[in-house]
Scaffold this active site. Sequence first.
Site: not given
Length: 249
Positions: A119, A207-209
């Site tokens: 993301m 922001g990440s995953r």
Amino acid sequence: MPGDILDNRGRGSAGWSWPAIHPEGRKFALVSAALSLGSAVMAWETLAWPLAFLTVGILAFFRDPLRVTPRDDRFVVSPADGLITLIQKVPPPRELTADDGSGAKGMAETPVTRVSIFMSVFDVHINRSPIGGTIRRVVYIPGKFLNADLDKASEENERQHFLVERSDGVQIGFTQIAGLIARRIVPFVKGGDIVAAGQRVGLIRFGSRVDVYLPEGTEPRVLMGQRVIAGETVLAEIGQAPMIEGVSQ
């Protein structure tokens, strides 16, 4: 009237509307907007305009649009908006397999397919449950803040594991992983909660995953580089033969 075709909100006609802003973002937007307004009053335009743009960016980041989730028990829907960056066969995290003392069994240690969704700061960051069922585990692990696009981020970054179990015993694990900018993972559910497929379960700030561990024998129905939508895109069908080849080992 009976027989009328309605949209997913029970209305007679479909139309675009502004997405809601999640409460987690409202306080940040209010602070930024107040600073921008104060700077404008003080005639500090060089500060007022950047703060105004920051306010808009915060509102966009925390947007929480309505989603229409496919209703089929076979479907595993995406828990996150973003880009499919990794599809690999790996053992599930120990936090999802080890005995946690609750009496509820975890996932088997057998390697399964992991689908990783990256993301960016431009994606919606509300995460959703990939299936309906009972939340068996929510495990938070402190860690580093490496680039979430890296494979080792799954084991070294700050993260939060979820394990959802359907009434027929099928389990799916998924993990929120913080990235370079993300600094807080916020859960909306706890162990024992019952959730529907596509229900909001948490968010990661900035922001990440998200990694999804599919049930053993289930293959993804998405491709590397494909963009997916949380609560709407079908990642896999439980019990169905794979449609794609080339899953990395």
